[in-house]
Design an enzyme around this catalytic site. Sequence first.
Site, PDB file in Angstrom:
ATOM      1  CB  SER A  12      -0.903   0.038   1.239  1.00 38.25           C
ATOM      2  OG  SER A  12      -1.683  -1.121   1.357  1.00 38.25           O
ATOM      3  CE1 TYR A  61      -2.672   5.774 -13.387  1.00 39.95           C
ATOM      4  CE2 TYR A  61      -4.806   4.967 -14.106  1.00 39.95           C
ATOM      5  CZ  TYR A  61      -3.434   5.057 -14.271  1.00 39.95           C
ATOM      6  OH  TYR A  61      -2.831   4.439 -15.336  1.00 39.95           O
ATOM      7  CE1 TYR A 107      -7.714   2.640 -11.947  1.00 39.28           C
ATOM      8  CE2 TYR A 107      -9.079   4.599 -12.119  1.00 39.28           C
ATOM      9  CZ  TYR A 107      -8.152   3.841 -11.429  1.00 39.28           C
ATOM     10  OH  TYR A 107      -7.670   4.283 -10.213  1.00 39.28           O
ATOM     11  CE  LYS A 110      -8.479   6.750  -7.359  1.00 34.53           C
ATOM     12  NZ  LYS A 110      -8.099   6.827  -5.923  1.00 34.53           N
ATOM     13  CB  ALA A 116      -6.734  -0.966  -4.719  1.00 34.66           C
TER      14      ALA A 116
END
EC number: 1.3.1.9
Length: 271
Positions: free
Chosen positions: A21, A149, A159, A166, A199
């Site tokens: 992470s 991102y 995605y 995001k 993730a």
Amino acid sequence: MSYGLLKGKKGIIFGALNEQSIAWKVAERCHEEGAEFILSNAPIALRMGELNGLAEKTGSEVIGADATSVEDLEKLFDAAIAKFGKIDFILHSIGMSINVRKGKHYTEMNYDWLEKGWDISAVSFHKVMRVAWEKDCMNEWGSILALTYIAAQRTFPDYNDMSDNKAYLESIARTFGNYWGERKVRVNTVSQSPTMTTAGSGVKGFGGFLGYAEDMSPLGNATALECADYCVTLFSDLTKKVTMQNLFHDGGFSSSGVTQKVISKYDSENF
């Protein structure tokens, strides 16, 4: 090497899960730079048990909180205030898409799953800041960060709705950042290179993301540890006037139209 950039600073770090992470690396680097902090994650993540090792290593307390629950966040911030008084930094490293996990294509979106992922990945950032705002628990020149991102600006196959999440996350940072400016607190997002976290690895074709970004980035992909170093600078007093920005930490990917590495691959195909 430690520079003492965060000596005396207190904070809360959300989202450390395991050694992969980014939040985990941020916690390690913040500790090395002299900060004290509380580690928080959702109760289901705490049951995995790995966070206790990070807490022991950094001398930190672990307090579970569902970041989508204002009640949980109020309890967390009350505990932070009791422990530290006011705090200096917050890291939001939280994101999840059920549609991605279950392989549901973007054109066939399950909207119930969308709302859940939207709440976890974006609205939770608003909730974190709202609770901090209402409790007036940030020191002047404090710093609030969220990880994002570039799929918020560009389309990346598979995605999925995380791109939308995001984009909303970044918008929340700008909008709430305006109000936090009244209290001399900065709010930013860091748009990191694709990174092989738990993730990230759940996104179909993620290895292709990594390889393409590496070839398209003049400096190569930024690692989780390098992202942690960058976050440290953004928590420090060296960046007191940086706010409401989406800051690309991606080896130059976001500014590259094409690189010679990519051109060479196409040339070799004899098109």
